[in-house]
Design a protein around this motif. Structure first.
Motif, PDB file in Angstrom:
ATOM      1  N   ALA A  60       0.821  -1.209   0.000  1.00 19.43           N
ATOM      2  CA  ALA A  60       0.000   0.000   0.000  1.00 19.43           C
ATOM      3  C   ALA A  60       0.857   1.263   0.000  1.00 19.43           C
ATOM      4  O   ALA A  60       0.561   2.234  -0.715  1.00 19.43           O
ATOM      5  CB  ALA A  60      -0.933  -0.009   1.207  1.00 19.43           C
ATOM      6  N   ILE A  61       1.911   1.261   0.786  1.00 16.64           N
ATOM      7  CA  ILE A  61       2.806   2.425   0.828  1.00 16.64           C
ATOM      8  C   ILE A  61       3.469   2.621  -0.526  1.00 16.64           C
ATOM      9  O   ILE A  61       3.550   3.744  -1.046  1.00 16.64           O
ATOM     10  CB  ILE A  61       3.852   2.255   1.941  1.00 16.64           C
ATOM     11  CG1 ILE A  61       3.180   2.319   3.312  1.00 16.64           C
ATOM     12  CG2 ILE A  61       4.948   3.315   1.826  1.00 16.64           C
ATOM     13  CD1 ILE A  61       4.091   1.959   4.471  1.00 16.64           C
ATOM     14  N   ASN A  62       3.949   1.533  -1.129  1.00 15.20           N
ATOM     15  CA  ASN A  62       4.604   1.641  -2.433  1.00 15.20           C
ATOM     16  C   ASN A  62       3.669   2.151  -3.516  1.00 15.20           C
ATOM     17  O   ASN A  62       4.104   2.800  -4.469  1.00 15.20           O
ATOM     18  CB  ASN A  62       5.177   0.279  -2.844  1.00 15.20           C
ATOM     19  CG  ASN A  62       6.429  -0.084  -2.079  1.00 15.20           C
ATOM     20  OD1 ASN A  62       6.984   0.736  -1.348  1.00 15.20           O
ATOM     21  ND2 ASN A  62       6.872  -1.314  -2.221  1.00 15.20           N
ATOM     22  N   SER A 104       4.847   5.298   9.101  1.00 16.10           N
ATOM     23  CA  SER A 104       4.438   5.845   7.812  1.00 16.10           C
ATOM     24  C   SER A 104       3.164   6.668   7.988  1.00 16.10           C
ATOM     25  O   SER A 104       2.637   6.793   9.097  1.00 16.10           O
ATOM     26  CB  SER A 104       4.170   4.707   6.810  1.00 16.10           C
ATOM     27  OG  SER A 104       2.947   4.055   7.120  1.00 16.10           O
ATOM     28  N   GLU A 105       2.676   7.232   6.897  1.00 16.63           N
ATOM     29  CA  GLU A 105       1.423   7.986   6.935  1.00 16.63           C
ATOM     30  C   GLU A 105       0.224   7.127   6.555  1.00 16.63           C
ATOM     31  O   GLU A 105      -0.906   7.616   6.493  1.00 16.63           O
ATOM     32  CB  GLU A 105       1.507   9.195   5.993  1.00 16.63           C
ATOM     33  CG  GLU A 105       2.552  10.214   6.420  1.00 16.63           C
ATOM     34  CD  GLU A 105       2.556  11.448   5.528  1.00 16.63           C
ATOM     35  OE1 GLU A 105       1.757  11.491   4.573  1.00 16.63           O
ATOM     36  OE2 GLU A 105       3.350  12.361   5.802  1.00 16.63           O
ATOM     37  N   LEU A 106       0.448   5.842   6.290  1.00 18.35           N
ATOM     38  CA  LEU A 106      -0.650   4.955   5.918  1.00 18.35           C
ATOM     39  C   LEU A 106      -1.580   4.720   7.109  1.00 18.35           C
ATOM     40  O   LEU A 106      -1.134   4.398   8.205  1.00 18.35           O
ATOM     41  CB  LEU A 106      -0.095   3.616   5.427  1.00 18.35           C
ATOM     42  CG  LEU A 106      -1.138   2.578   5.003  1.00 18.35           C
ATOM     43  CD1 LEU A 106      -1.804   2.992   3.700  1.00 18.35           C
ATOM     44  CD2 LEU A 106      -0.504   1.194   4.863  1.00 18.35           C
ATOM     45  N   ILE A 107      -2.864   4.851   6.869  1.00 21.44           N
ATOM     46  CA  ILE A 107      -3.884   4.572   7.890  1.00 21.44           C
ATOM     47  C   ILE A 107      -4.321   3.121   7.740  1.00 21.44           C
ATOM     48  O   ILE A 107      -4.692   2.692   6.645  1.00 21.44           O
ATOM     49  CB  ILE A 107      -5.085   5.515   7.727  1.00 21.44           C
ATOM     50  CG1 ILE A 107      -4.655   6.968   7.952  1.00 21.44           C
ATOM     51  CG2 ILE A 107      -6.218   5.133   8.669  1.00 21.44           C
ATOM     52  CD1 ILE A 107      -5.706   7.993   7.565  1.00 21.44           C
ATOM     53  N   VAL A 108      -4.258   2.363   8.818  1.00 18.78           N
ATOM     54  CA  VAL A 108      -4.696   0.969   8.824  1.00 18.78           C
ATOM     55  C   VAL A 108      -5.978   0.873   9.648  1.00 18.78           C
ATOM     56  O   VAL A 108      -6.009   1.304  10.809  1.00 18.78           O
ATOM     57  CB  VAL A 108      -3.615   0.029   9.389  1.00 18.78           C
ATOM     58  CG1 VAL A 108      -4.121  -1.408   9.403  1.00 18.78           C
ATOM     59  CG2 VAL A 108      -2.338   0.135   8.557  1.00 18.78           C
ATOM     60  N   GLU A 243     -10.512  15.581   6.609  1.00 17.60           N
ATOM     61  CA  GLU A 243      -9.145  15.483   7.097  1.00 17.60           C
ATOM     62  C   GLU A 243      -8.624  14.084   6.829  1.00 17.60           C
ATOM     63  O   GLU A 243      -9.405  13.139   6.693  1.00 17.60           O
ATOM     64  CB  GLU A 243      -9.088  15.777   8.597  1.00 17.60           C
ATOM     65  CG  GLU A 243      -9.885  14.787   9.442  1.00 17.60           C
ATOM     66  CD  GLU A 243      -9.814  15.071  10.926  1.00 17.60           C
ATOM     67  OE1 GLU A 243      -9.559  16.223  11.287  1.00 17.60           O
ATOM     68  OE2 GLU A 243     -10.005  14.121  11.718  1.00 17.60           O
ATOM     69  N   LYS A 244      -7.299  13.967   6.742  1.00 14.93           N
ATOM     70  CA  LYS A 244      -6.701  12.652   6.568  1.00 14.93           C
ATOM     71  C   LYS A 244      -6.555  12.002   7.933  1.00 14.93           C
ATOM     72  O   LYS A 244      -5.573  12.204   8.658  1.00 14.93           O
ATOM     73  CB  LYS A 244      -5.339  12.731   5.869  1.00 14.93           C
ATOM     74  CG  LYS A 244      -4.751  11.342   5.616  1.00 14.93           C
ATOM     75  CD  LYS A 244      -3.421  11.373   4.901  1.00 14.93           C
ATOM     76  CE  LYS A 244      -2.873   9.949   4.747  1.00 14.93           C
ATOM     77  NZ  LYS A 244      -1.582   9.907   4.032  1.00 14.93           N
ATOM     78  N   SER A 245      -7.561  11.228   8.286  1.00 14.65           N
ATOM     79  CA  SER A 245      -7.561  10.505   9.552  1.00 14.65           C
ATOM     80  C   SER A 245      -8.586   9.392   9.436  1.00 14.65           C
ATOM     81  O   SER A 245      -9.418   9.381   8.524  1.00 14.65           O
ATOM     82  CB  SER A 245      -7.930  11.432  10.723  1.00 14.65           C
ATOM     83  OG  SER A 245      -9.285  11.834  10.629  1.00 14.65           O
TER      84      SER A 245
END
Length: 379
Positions: A60-62, A104-108, A243-245
């Motif tokens: 997902a990050i890639n 990372s900034e990825l939300i799980v 918002e990114k959350s």
């Protein structure tokens, strides 16, 4: 067992590092909202997936995703393919993925796929606080998910296999139990895009019943084995969040602020798609060569657009069908017949669906910005 999963981890890492994102995968924000790329249906070895949760995070990050939901299968009295890995803890795959994404900034997002035959079919519950929700009666499972404030959606309603009572025809069916779930607010969205499939019937249901549109990969194998990520992308739910959350994503899903990025198509409601198109496509300049308008157009997004000219002016250098690739510019020579201070280009956007078989209509305002005096500059 330890060696077996160590091998899976190594293989997943090797495959994930071969991923190279497809050009510019940026999707612009729209006024008032951030555009987040999400996949809410993902499997790991903790059910019938083939990779360790850490690999799902790396993938997902890639790919530049903003959020993923881990949704391993959940059924009362059944732990899944590898019960010895699960250790009777339905949260374990989420916990591993969350830890892997912590820097990372990825939300799980914590989720589960409530796995039932038809009806009602497979149902995803995401934003759970505890994935150990399986009850003997599946409706009680849905109620438990709802108590936790979950967002609940129906997965791939057009996929009927392996239920022996149904022949695979690709046509979804709506049952009384779905009406009951809708009435009791246990159904909030439908996955109308699953992997490489799209259901126009389920798309229409979402419009008629005011349900959220969802697109997911439902990936079980390493993502790079299913998609050539140098040329294509996984199906993605575009979430327009304040918002990114995690809370921002949940609020947007509850209020139907999504669009779907499926192959080269964008699917969503007219207002959201209009904003997305206007933020993607910009007129750089409009110059005149005598009475011929020379318009430079830029696509500032990661989306390829297929446009049909529906306006009153034809083109000198193009037919009425124009392809404007991601992160590129093109020049249109517009036969206005006279010098005009401004005019509109009108389009039917052939890869933006606002309803089944219905395309977005859009306009671009061209304002005269200069004069071309040397005809040799235009060939």
């Amino acid at each position: 067992m330890k060696n077996k999963y160590s091998l899976l981890l190594v293989l997943g890492i090797l495959i994930s590092f071969t991923i190279r994102a497809q050009g510019n995968n940026d999707i612009p924000d729209i006024p008032g909202y951030k555009t987040l790329k999400c996949d809410f249906h993902i499997h790991t070895v903790f059910s019938d997936g083939k990779v360790w949760p850490e690999i799902r995070v790396t993938e997902a990050i890639n790919e530049g995703l903003d959020a993923i939901a881990i949704t391993d299968h959940l059924k009362y009295g059944k732990l899944g393919k590898y019960p010895e890995v699960q250790e009777k803890n339905r949260n374990r795959s989420y916990e591993i993925a969350l830890e892997a994404a912590s820097k990372s900034e990825l939300i799980v997002i914590r989720g589960a796929e409530i796995t039932q035959g038809m009806p009602p079919g497979h149902i995803n519950a995401i934003f759970l606080t505890d994935a150990n929700i399986a009850q003997k009666e599946y409706m009680d499972t849905f109620y438990e998910a709802r108590k936790q404030g979950a967002f609940i959606f129906w997965n791939h309603p057009h996929w009927k296999s392996p239920d022996k009572d149904f022949k695979q025809d690709g046509i979804p069916e709506w049952y009384d139990v779905h009406s009951e779930m809708l009435k009791k607010k246990l159904l909030m969205g439908i996955e109308i895009v699953n992997g490489r499939s799209y259901s126009k019937e389920a798309h229409q249901w979402c419009i008629e019943k005011n349900l959220t549109l969802i697109a997911n990969s439902d990936i079980h194998i390493p993502i790079g084995m299913e998609y050539d990520l140098t040329l294509e992308h996984r199906p993605t739910t575009l979430v327009f969040a304040k918002e990114k959350s995690e809370n921002g994503i949940k609020e947007a899903l509850m209020n139907q602020r999504t669009a779907l990025w499926f192959e080269d198509n964008i699917i969503g409601n007219e207002t959201l798609l209009t904003h997305l198109f206007q933020e993607s496509i910009k007129i750089i300049k409009t110059e005149y060569l005598e009475n011929l308008a020379v318009v430079t157009i830029s696509n500032e997004s990661g989306i390829d657009y297929l446009l049909e000219n529906t306006g009153e002016y034809s083109f000198y250098n193009k037919t009425n069908f124009v392809e404007l690739n991601a992160a590129s510019q093109l020049t249109l020579m517009v036969k206005t017949g006279q010098v005009m201070d401004q005019f509109h280009l009108k389009w039917s956007v052939k890869n933006m669906l606002v309803a089944p078989d219905t395309y977005l209509t859009a306009e671009l305002l061209c304002k005269k910005s200069g004069i071309i005096t040397d005809k040799k500059e235009i060939k």
